[in-house]
Design a protein around this motif. Structure first.
Motif, PDB file in Angstrom:
ATOM      1  N   ASN A   1     -20.367 -17.176  18.649  1.00 50.23           N
ATOM      2  CA  ASN A   1     -20.205 -16.543  19.728  1.00 50.23           C
ATOM      3  C   ASN A   1     -21.365 -16.717  20.968  1.00 50.23           C
ATOM      4  OD1 ASN A   1     -17.570 -14.474  19.696  1.00 50.23           O
ATOM      5  ND2 ASN A   1     -18.234 -15.191  17.592  1.00 50.23           N
ATOM      6  N   GLY A   2     -22.535 -17.538  20.862  1.00 48.62           N
ATOM      7  CA  GLY A   2     -23.473 -17.838  21.617  1.00 48.62           C
ATOM      8  C   GLY A   2     -24.572 -16.752  21.631  1.00 48.62           C
ATOM      9  N   ILE A   3     -24.562 -16.078  20.339  1.00 46.12           N
ATOM     10  CA  ILE A   3     -25.575 -14.937  20.217  1.00 46.12           C
ATOM     11  C   ILE A   3     -26.685 -15.764  19.525  1.00 46.12           C
ATOM     12  CG2 ILE A   3     -26.218 -12.492  19.474  1.00 46.12           C
ATOM     13  CD1 ILE A   3     -23.213 -11.987  19.805  1.00 46.12           C
ATOM     14  N   THR A   4     -28.044 -15.632  20.120  1.00 47.92           N
ATOM     15  CA  THR A   4     -29.079 -16.123  18.907  1.00 47.92           C
ATOM     16  C   THR A   4     -29.466 -15.014  17.893  1.00 47.92           C
ATOM     17  OG1 THR A   4     -30.081 -17.159  20.897  1.00 47.92           O
ATOM     18  CG2 THR A   4     -31.438 -16.774  18.943  1.00 47.92           C
ATOM     19  N   ALA A   5     -29.307 -15.358  16.534  1.00 53.17           N
ATOM     20  CA  ALA A   5     -29.448 -14.834  15.583  1.00 53.17           C
ATOM     21  C   ALA A   5     -30.383 -15.458  14.552  1.00 53.17           C
ATOM     22  CB  ALA A   5     -28.206 -14.462  14.937  1.00 53.17           C
ATOM     23  N   ASP A   6     -31.213 -14.713  13.820  1.00 54.74           N
ATOM     24  CA  ASP A   6     -31.963 -15.540  12.760  1.00 54.74           C
ATOM     25  C   ASP A   6     -32.089 -14.511  11.628  1.00 54.74           C
ATOM     26  OD1 ASP A   6     -33.485 -17.276  11.475  1.00 54.74           O
ATOM     27  OD2 ASP A   6     -35.251 -17.203  12.897  1.00 54.74           O
ATOM     28  N   THR A   7     -32.751 -14.758  10.361  1.00 50.38           N
ATOM     29  CA  THR A   7     -33.025 -14.069   9.491  1.00 50.38           C
ATOM     30  C   THR A   7     -34.171 -14.547   8.562  1.00 50.38           C
ATOM     31  OG1 THR A   7     -32.107 -12.758   7.458  1.00 50.38           O
ATOM     32  CG2 THR A   7     -31.518 -15.136   7.866  1.00 50.38           C
ATOM     33  N   ASP A   8     -34.724 -14.015   7.459  1.00 52.71           N
ATOM     34  CA  ASP A   8     -35.746 -14.585   6.774  1.00 52.71           C
ATOM     35  C   ASP A   8     -35.116 -14.728   5.508  1.00 52.71           C
ATOM     36  OD1 ASP A   8     -37.691 -15.189   5.226  1.00 52.71           O
ATOM     37  OD2 ASP A   8     -38.941 -13.351   5.414  1.00 52.71           O
ATOM     38  N   HIS A   9     -34.889 -16.009   4.837  1.00 49.87           N
ATOM     39  CA  HIS A   9     -34.107 -16.327   3.749  1.00 49.87           C
ATOM     40  C   HIS A   9     -34.952 -16.063   2.487  1.00 49.87           C
ATOM     41  CE1 HIS A   9     -30.479 -17.957   5.720  1.00 49.87           C
ATOM     42  NE2 HIS A   9     -31.403 -18.609   6.577  1.00 49.87           N
ATOM     43  N   ASN A  10     -36.042 -16.087   2.731  1.00 55.68           N
ATOM     44  CA  ASN A  10     -37.102 -15.568   1.517  1.00 55.68           C
ATOM     45  C   ASN A  10     -37.320 -14.262   1.139  1.00 55.68           C
ATOM     46  OD1 ASN A  10     -37.746 -18.173   1.117  1.00 55.68           O
ATOM     47  ND2 ASN A  10     -39.373 -18.327   2.496  1.00 55.68           N
ATOM     48  N   SER A  11     -36.906 -13.200   2.061  1.00 60.00           N
ATOM     49  CA  SER A  11     -37.099 -12.049   1.711  1.00 60.00           C
ATOM     50  C   SER A  11     -35.837 -11.289   1.133  1.00 60.00           C
ATOM     51  CB  SER A  11     -37.355 -10.961   2.988  1.00 60.00           C
ATOM     52  OG  SER A  11     -38.595 -11.570   3.447  1.00 60.00           O
ATOM     53  N   THR A  12     -35.726 -10.366   0.211  1.00 57.32           N
ATOM     54  CA  THR A  12     -34.593  -9.755  -0.084  1.00 57.32           C
ATOM     55  C   THR A  12     -34.559  -8.202  -0.431  1.00 57.32           C
ATOM     56  OG1 THR A  12     -35.749  -9.838  -2.551  1.00 57.32           O
ATOM     57  CG2 THR A  12     -34.316 -11.779  -2.023  1.00 57.32           C
ATOM     58  N   SER A  13     -35.536  -7.805   0.181  1.00 61.40           N
ATOM     59  CA  SER A  13     -35.468  -6.370   0.284  1.00 61.40           C
ATOM     60  C   SER A  13     -35.589  -5.804   1.696  1.00 61.40           C
ATOM     61  CB  SER A  13     -36.648  -5.577  -0.526  1.00 61.40           C
ATOM     62  OG  SER A  13     -37.786  -5.766   0.125  1.00 61.40           O
ATOM     63  N   LEU A  14     -35.071  -4.614   2.046  1.00 53.94           N
ATOM     64  CA  LEU A  14     -35.046  -4.164   3.454  1.00 53.94           C
ATOM     65  C   LEU A  14     -36.421  -4.174   3.930  1.00 53.94           C
ATOM     66  CD1 LEU A  14     -33.588  -3.368   5.986  1.00 53.94           C
ATOM     67  CD2 LEU A  14     -33.757  -0.781   4.950  1.00 53.94           C
ATOM     68  N   LYS A  15     -37.160  -3.730   3.173  1.00 56.43           N
ATOM     69  CA  LYS A  15     -38.841  -3.528   3.627  1.00 56.43           C
ATOM     70  C   LYS A  15     -39.331  -4.770   3.980  1.00 56.43           C
ATOM     71  CE  LYS A  15     -43.439  -1.855   2.276  1.00 56.43           C
ATOM     72  NZ  LYS A  15     -44.120  -1.217   0.869  1.00 56.43           N
ATOM     73  N   ASN A  16     -39.132  -5.853   3.291  1.00 57.43           N
ATOM     74  CA  ASN A  16     -39.713  -7.233   3.612  1.00 57.43           C
ATOM     75  C   ASN A  16     -38.829  -7.711   4.881  1.00 57.43           C
ATOM     76  OD1 ASN A  16     -41.562  -6.933   1.656  1.00 57.43           O
ATOM     77  ND2 ASN A  16     -40.417  -7.976   0.107  1.00 57.43           N
ATOM     78  N   LEU A  17     -37.696  -7.525   4.756  1.00 60.38           N
ATOM     79  CA  LEU A  17     -36.655  -7.985   5.998  1.00 60.38           C
ATOM     80  C   LEU A  17     -37.290  -7.278   7.189  1.00 60.38           C
ATOM     81  CD1 LEU A  17     -33.435  -8.282   4.304  1.00 60.38           C
ATOM     82  CD2 LEU A  17     -34.411 -10.252   5.375  1.00 60.38           C
ATOM     83  N   LEU A  18     -37.486  -6.103   7.250  1.00 59.96           N
ATOM     84  CA  LEU A  18     -38.047  -5.429   8.445  1.00 59.96           C
ATOM     85  C   LEU A  18     -39.419  -5.910   8.928  1.00 59.96           C
ATOM     86  CD1 LEU A  18     -36.610  -1.954   7.937  1.00 59.96           C
ATOM     87  CD2 LEU A  18     -35.994  -3.513   9.664  1.00 59.96           C
ATOM     88  N   ARG A  19     -40.400  -6.158   7.855  1.00 62.47           N
ATOM     89  CA  ARG A  19     -41.493  -6.729   8.184  1.00 62.47           C
ATOM     90  C   ARG A  19     -41.262  -8.039   8.696  1.00 62.47           C
ATOM     91  NH1 ARG A  19     -43.874  -6.189   3.241  1.00 62.47           N
ATOM     92  NH2 ARG A  19     -44.951  -4.436   3.637  1.00 62.47           N
ATOM     93  N   SER A  20     -40.482  -8.896   8.456  1.00 69.30           N
ATOM     94  CA  SER A  20     -40.285 -10.206   8.935  1.00 69.30           C
ATOM     95  C   SER A  20     -39.812 -10.398  10.226  1.00 69.30           C
ATOM     96  CB  SER A  20     -39.366 -11.032   8.013  1.00 69.30           C
ATOM     97  OG  SER A  20     -39.824 -11.468   6.583  1.00 69.30           O
ATOM     98  N   ALA A  21     -38.857  -9.383  10.478  1.00 70.59           N
ATOM     99  CA  ALA A  21     -38.470  -8.945  12.012  1.00 70.59           C
ATOM    100  C   ALA A  21     -39.530  -8.679  12.922  1.00 70.59           C
ATOM    101  CB  ALA A  21     -37.248  -8.084  11.909  1.00 70.59           C
ATOM    102  N   ASP A  22     -40.436  -7.782  12.299  1.00 70.30           N
ATOM    103  CA  ASP A  22     -41.483  -7.336  13.227  1.00 70.30           C
ATOM    104  C   ASP A  22     -42.558  -8.444  13.656  1.00 70.30           C
ATOM    105  OD1 ASP A  22     -42.674  -5.168  14.514  1.00 70.30           O
ATOM    106  OD2 ASP A  22     -44.359  -5.317  13.055  1.00 70.30           O
ATOM    107  N   ARG A  23     -42.781  -9.308  12.561  1.00 67.18           N
ATOM    108  CA  ARG A  23     -43.388 -10.357  12.815  1.00 67.18           C
ATOM    109  C   ARG A  23     -42.914 -11.603  13.818  1.00 67.18           C
ATOM    110  NH1 ARG A  23     -45.026 -11.328   6.494  1.00 67.18           N
ATOM    111  NH2 ARG A  23     -46.611  -9.922   6.289  1.00 67.18           N
ATOM    112  N   LEU A  24     -41.675 -11.573  13.658  1.00 70.07           N
ATOM    113  CA  LEU A  24     -41.134 -12.566  14.753  1.00 70.07           C
ATOM    114  C   LEU A  24     -40.966 -12.000  16.088  1.00 70.07           C
ATOM    115  CD1 LEU A  24     -38.395 -14.005  12.262  1.00 70.07           C
ATOM    116  CD2 LEU A  24     -40.484 -15.377  13.262  1.00 70.07           C
ATOM    117  N   SER A  25     -41.226 -10.518  16.174  1.00 72.21           N
ATOM    118  CA  SER A  25     -41.148  -9.908  17.500  1.00 72.21           C
ATOM    119  C   SER A  25     -39.850  -9.760  17.766  1.00 72.21           C
ATOM    120  CB  SER A  25     -41.836 -10.492  18.717  1.00 72.21           C
ATOM    121  OG  SER A  25     -43.045 -10.378  18.380  1.00 72.21           O
ATOM    122  N   ALA A  26     -38.788  -9.408  16.871  1.00 80.41           N
ATOM    123  CA  ALA A  26     -37.424  -9.377  16.928  1.00 80.41           C
ATOM    124  C   ALA A  26     -37.156  -8.130  17.814  1.00 80.41           C
ATOM    125  CB  ALA A  26     -36.581  -9.599  15.813  1.00 80.41           C
ATOM    126  N   PRO A  27     -36.227  -8.087  18.838  1.00 78.51           N
ATOM    127  CA  PRO A  27     -36.065  -7.002  19.677  1.00 78.51           C
ATOM    128  C   PRO A  27     -34.898  -6.053  18.856  1.00 78.51           C
ATOM    129  CG  PRO A  27     -34.776  -8.919  20.731  1.00 78.51           C
ATOM    130  CD  PRO A  27     -35.738  -9.450  19.742  1.00 78.51           C
TER     131      PRO A  27
END
Length: 417
Positions: free
Chosen positions: A348-374
């Motif tokens: 749909n033309g929306i930029t999206a990403d994730t961290d395939h190494n993280s499996t917990s919400l805590k680690n996923l949020l930490r990865s999002a913060d490091r990537l400066s995800a808005p």
């Protein structure tokens, strides 16, 4: 550890937004003027540059990266783009092709220079070549494109200097007068300029060494030796620049050292760059096609060093990152739904990403913060069971629930896509 070569710089992702601004402006403006992109080889037969740049120049004598091919022929990494474009036009008989009259290129060049601010051994140029036109209007069009490019990037303190080299026959008498002036000044000149008196006297006027500029202050001026046709051509160029409200300064010291250059020559500098402030230059080279074995063909063009443009680029020209979303899918159901949602959003033309190494919400949020995800879309097993996801604004920490089926439409509206 293997390190990169001195003077050959990596361009990391953090610097790419600036490069994109400059390169997109180059493509957009060149195409708006009717220029078409050409891509030429990074290395060519050495003789191409010896003949086009001149065997007695610093570039050929000291700065070219030259190496033998396996068949014994000599190859050189391109130090500039014009020679390759002209060679291509001659070789493929494209000079009379109406789609090849106006060409532009963007790409890396190579010179063995001493690395300094904005000058590297691998550097990048944006250049244009306008082929087959003798009219002063062609000169003005190329200069206009050069000036509009820099102006569109809001570079500060721009100055356009311009001169006329006249025709080769105009320069014959001038060279004699210039050499007669320079020889008594021999001891006052730098070693390079002493050599240039006999090999390339016009280049003495262009020397940036203080002692040379002082010694040549009273040198004869080339414009005083121009014939009527050359003067008329130059006056028309200046009149049209004034009509287009493009400011210029006459500089009788602005020269080119090779005989195939003629008529208009110009250079743009930027005051914010200090002593080495030239960011783009060009002019007519009506004799180059013959030098390279082609038919007599008028041509005019310019080349811009992009690294120096980037040094002068104002911060206000660097765009803010486009909005995007980080998918935080966790748990057996959430992880699987997250993979599916990533694909749906991208389609749909929306930029999206994730961290395939993280499996917990805590680690996923930490990865999002490091990537400066808005934004983060939180998608756990509970959310999947309820057929929704949580959208978190990472700056304000505000959260809202969104139905899974409505996420693409919602984000398009939020991101103004």
């Amino acid at each position: 550890m293997i390190r990169g070569i001195k003077g050959v710089k990596d361009i990391p992702p953090s610097q790419m937004p600036k490069w994109n601004v400059v390169e997109i402006a180059a493509h957009r403006l060149a195409q708006s003027y009717g220029f078409r992109e050409i891509r030429i080889p990074i290395f060519e037969p050495t003789d191409l540059y010896v003949r086009s740049i001149g065997g007695a120049t610093d570039i050929v004598e000291k700065e070219m990266y030259t190496f033998p091919d396996r068949d014994g022929s000599s190859l050189t990494l391109r130090p500039e783009g014009t020679a390759g474009v002209v060679r291509s036009l001659i070789e493929h008989n494209l000079i009379n092709d109406p789609t090849c009259k106006k060409l532009y290129y963007i790409g890396p060049m190579f010179r063995h220079e001493r690395p300094q601010a904005g000058r590297f051994r691998q550097f990048h140029q944006f250049g244009v070549e306008m082929v087959g036109f003798t009219s002063p209007n062609a000169d003005v069009e190329v200069i206009s494109l050069l000036w509009r490019f820099f102006s569109s990037l809001q570079l500060p303190g721009l100055t356009l200097e311009i001169n006329s080299l006249g025709q080769p026959q105009d320069r014959l008498g001038y060279k004699d007068n210039l050499v007669a002036f320079l020889k008594p000044k021999f001891e006052q000149l730098c070693s390079n300029c002493r050599r240039r008196i006999d090999t390339n006297p016009l280049r003495v006027l262009d020397c940036k060494v203080t002692q040379c500029r002082t010694a040549t202050e009273e040198a004869p001026k080339l414009p005083d030796f121009l014939g009527k046709n050359s003067k008329d051509h130059f006056h028309q160029v200046l009149a049209d620049l004034e009509m287009l409200s493009i400011p210029y300064h006459l500089n009788p010291r602005l020269v080119r050292g090779l005989d195939y250059y003629s008529m208009t020559t110009f250079e743009v500098s930027c005051s914010s760059l200090g002593a080495q402030n030239a960011i783009g230059a060009g002019g007519r080279y009506d004799g180059l096609f013959e030098v390279l074995g082609g038919k007599p063909t008028p041509a005019v063009g310019f080349a811009i060093g992009l690294e120096r443009v980037l040094l002068a680029l104002p911060e206000c020209m660097i765009p803010t990152p486009n909005p995007w979303v980080f998918i935080a899918g966790f748990g057996p159901l959430g992880s699987k739904a997250g993979v599916s949602l990533l694909d749906t959003l991208r389609l749909n033309g929306i930029t999206a990403d994730t961290d395939h190494n993280s499996t917990s919400l805590k680690n996923l949020l930490r990865s999002a913060d490091r990537l400066s995800a808005p934004y983060v879309l939180i998608l756990g097993d509970d959310e999947v069971s309820q057929n929704n996801a949580i959208l978190r604004n990472m700056e304000t920490k505000a959260q809202e629930n969104i139905s899974l089926s409505e996420i693409p439409t919602f984000l398009k509206k939020r991101f103004s896509i």
